[in-house]
Design a protein around this motif. Structure first.
Motif, PDB file in Angstrom:
ATOM      1  N   VAL A 389       0.874  -1.034  -0.050  1.00 29.05           N
ATOM      2  CA  VAL A 389      -0.129  -0.026  -0.190  1.00 29.05           C
ATOM      3  C   VAL A 389       0.634   1.229   0.019  1.00 29.05           C
ATOM      4  CG1 VAL A 389      -1.770   1.396   1.288  1.00 29.05           C
ATOM      5  CG2 VAL A 389      -1.934  -1.411   0.982  1.00 29.05           C
ATOM      6  N   LYS A 393      -0.194   2.864  -2.884  1.00 32.54           N
ATOM      7  CA  LYS A 393      -1.356   3.809  -2.502  1.00 32.54           C
ATOM      8  C   LYS A 393      -2.559   3.174  -2.016  1.00 32.54           C
ATOM      9  CE  LYS A 393       1.534   6.965  -3.655  1.00 32.54           C
ATOM     10  NZ  LYS A 393       2.490   7.591  -2.628  1.00 32.54           N
ATOM     11  N   SER A 394      -2.802   2.071  -2.336  1.00 26.47           N
ATOM     12  CA  SER A 394      -4.401   1.421  -1.790  1.00 26.47           C
ATOM     13  C   SER A 394      -4.107  -0.173  -2.441  1.00 26.47           C
ATOM     14  CB  SER A 394      -5.481   1.898  -2.746  1.00 26.47           C
ATOM     15  OG  SER A 394      -5.627   1.728  -4.053  1.00 26.47           O
ATOM     16  N   ILE A 395      -5.073  -0.825  -1.565  1.00 26.62           N
ATOM     17  CA  ILE A 395      -5.164  -2.386  -1.822  1.00 26.62           C
ATOM     18  C   ILE A 395      -6.608  -2.597  -1.576  1.00 26.62           C
ATOM     19  CG2 ILE A 395      -4.558  -3.143   0.625  1.00 26.62           C
ATOM     20  CD1 ILE A 395      -3.057  -5.460  -0.660  1.00 26.62           C
ATOM     21  N   TYR A 400      -5.332  -8.489  -2.222  1.00 27.17           N
ATOM     22  CA  TYR A 400      -4.732  -8.983  -0.872  1.00 27.17           C
ATOM     23  C   TYR A 400      -4.770 -10.423  -1.191  1.00 27.17           C
ATOM     24  CZ  TYR A 400      -3.450  -9.534   3.962  1.00 27.17           C
ATOM     25  OH  TYR A 400      -2.828  -9.823   5.301  1.00 27.17           O
ATOM     26  N   LEU A 425      -4.014   0.925   8.504  1.00 26.98           N
ATOM     27  CA  LEU A 425      -4.806   1.589   7.286  1.00 26.98           C
ATOM     28  C   LEU A 425      -6.168   1.953   7.445  1.00 26.98           C
ATOM     29  CD1 LEU A 425      -4.014  -1.790   4.873  1.00 26.98           C
ATOM     30  CD2 LEU A 425      -2.864   0.494   5.100  1.00 26.98           C
ATOM     31  N   TYR A 437      -8.252  -0.011   0.774  1.00 33.11           N
ATOM     32  CA  TYR A 437      -7.668   0.360   2.067  1.00 33.11           C
ATOM     33  C   TYR A 437      -6.426   1.021   1.725  1.00 33.11           C
ATOM     34  CZ  TYR A 437     -10.504  -3.455   3.847  1.00 33.11           C
ATOM     35  OH  TYR A 437     -11.814  -4.429   4.341  1.00 33.11           O
ATOM     36  N   LYS A 438      -6.302   2.213   2.298  1.00 32.10           N
ATOM     37  CA  LYS A 438      -5.166   3.335   1.968  1.00 32.10           C
ATOM     38  C   LYS A 438      -4.502   3.517   3.406  1.00 32.10           C
ATOM     39  CE  LYS A 438      -7.683   5.689  -1.706  1.00 32.10           C
ATOM     40  NZ  LYS A 438      -7.974   6.738  -2.059  1.00 32.10           N
TER      41      LYS A 438
END
Length: 442
Positions: A389, A393-395, A400, A425, A437-438
């Motif tokens: 992340v 930047k995000s997931i 995942y 997160l 998620y960030k």
């Protein structure tokens, strides 16, 4: 109608409520309802006729005010409304000054009273003359530094050829009737502490607790040089740097963004109450805290500081000279710049709050480094995901699953721990397939 900044409910009349009327008059005005309980329900008054005569007389004789006192009836119960208008002149009750702040009344004393009386007279602390100061107390090098900054910024180019310091100060509104103002001494004085003992910065490096003071430093100079000198000491003695390479070029990255710390210091210098404690910088393993004495001025709130807002500097002359000298870019954007600089550096959103009579800005380090993450007892999947992340930047839950080769249930459990237990997160987007998620603060 809830009890608030401008509303107060009282079941019956007591003469001490003249303090509340005094507080409203010194603030933004307001209304006091006599005959209502603390939930705003009408309980009624048996002696309303007598009170309708007594209350206006008590207000006039005790405060020198004329307020609107109105009688109302609801379901055969009578209650009284006292409407208090704000006043430009300070109002006292038995020689004491009260002020309405939020939903509470406070008696003004000391520094707060001094500032209140100045503002009611149309002045600020930095606009008052310092009778014992003269040009002999002024550092010419600081004035020259200001001239260079003013020319470079393009905000006062005509100052380049002006060599008369008194004329420069007059143009900057730093004098009155040939006398230097407090702002002139603070900005350009050889030693402002000869006049204002707390006009300095104190740095403390702490271990695991506030009782564990490892080292300390004091920076004493005029306000125009204070931020840069403090930054230089922080950079050389307290901040650590990480080393990386861009090709053959060595790149040093500090643990805190330079501009965020600089802006925080400039804000503290401009907005502090100078009759209180010095600016205090506390350094810990995971954060830096910059505290300055003095609370927010009405009508500013801490929520306002997170968005574009009008500027309300406590010391407007200092702020104006800082702006013209190129130290600050614009009024009202300081806190936004601090937040933006931290986000750009991948740091969490800084916290701005009230603490022990002052305002503290807390800037956290990069908590997403492998050393810190290893101390949190994350499993290998979670550590891998957080670093992912940080880079991407995000997931999402599905990413995942693919990244860690686990089921949807395991991915959900791991991600929930990262958001709720470890606070690394945050969830964003729509619930379900749209959830991502960030990093906190991004």
């Amino acid at each position: 109608m809830p009890e608030s900044q401008n509303i107060e409910w009282k079941q019956g009349w007591r003469d001490e409520y003249l303090k509340w009327i005094c507080g409203f008059a010194n603030a933004k005005g307001g209304k006091i309802y006599i005959g209502k309980d603390d939930k705003g329900n009408v309980v009624g008054l048996e002696d309303y006729k007598r009170l309708m005569d007594d209350i206006p007389n008590k207000i006039t004789s005790g405060l020198g005010l004329v307020c609107d006192v109105n009688l109302h009836q609801e379901a055969s119960k009578y209650y009284i409304e006292i409407e208090v208008h704000p006043h430009d002149v300070p109002i006292s009750f038995h020689g004491k000054y009260h002020f309405r702040s939020g939903s509470t009344k406070q008696e003004l004393q000391g520094v707060a009273l001094n500032e209140f009386l100045l503002r009611k007279s149309g002045k600020t602390w930095d606009d008052v003359t310092e009778p014992s100061a003269s040009l002999d107390d002024i550092d010419e090098k600081a004035v020259e530094a200001f001239k260079k900054g003013a020319v470079k910024s393009g905000r006062l180019p005509q100052v380049e050829n002006e060599n008369d310091i008194l004329q420069i100060f007059e143009n900057l509104r730093l004098t009155k009737d040939g006398k230097l103002k407090r702002s002139a001494v603070l900005l350009f004085g050889k030693d402002p502490r000869n006049f204002y003992i707390n006009a300095y910065v104190k740095i403390g490096k702490f271990g695991k607790s506030d009782d564990d003071l490892l080292s300390q430093e004091v920076i004493e100079c005029n306000a125009f040089e204070l931020a840069n000198q403090t930054l230089e000491i922080l950079d050389k003695k307290y901040f650590t740097k990480s080393i990386s390479y861009d090709g053959l070029h060595r790149v040093e990255t500090t643990e805190y963004p330079y501009e965020a710390i600089r802006e925080t210091l400039l804000n503290a210098i401009v907005h502090r109450q100078y009759m209180g404690a010095p600016i205090q910088i506390s350094l810990y393993d995971d954060k830096i805290m910059v505290w300055n004495f003095g609370t927010l001025l009405e009508p500013m709130t801490f929520e306002d500081l997170k968005h574009k807002h009008a500027s309300h500097p406590r010391n407007p002359i200092l702020a104006d000279v800082f702006f013209k000298g190129g130290l600050i870019e614009s009024w009202g954007r300081g806190t936004l710049k601090i937040i933006d600089e931290c986000h750009a550096a991948g740091l969490p959103t800084p916290e701005i709050s009230e603490m022990t009579g002052g305002i503290v800005v807390t800037i956290y380090k990069d908590i997403y480094n492998e050393k810190h993450l290893a101390s949190l007892n994350l499993n290998e999947r979670q550590l891998k995901a957080v670093l992912y992340v940080k880079e991407k930047k995000s997931i999402s839950n599905s990413i995942y699953q693919d990244l860690c080769d686990v089921s949807k249930a395991t991915a959900s459990r791991d991600l929930t721990e990262l958001t709720e237990k470890h606070m690394l997160l945050k969830r964003t987007g729509e619930v379900g397939a749209g959830t991502v998620y960030k990093l906190i603060g991004s």
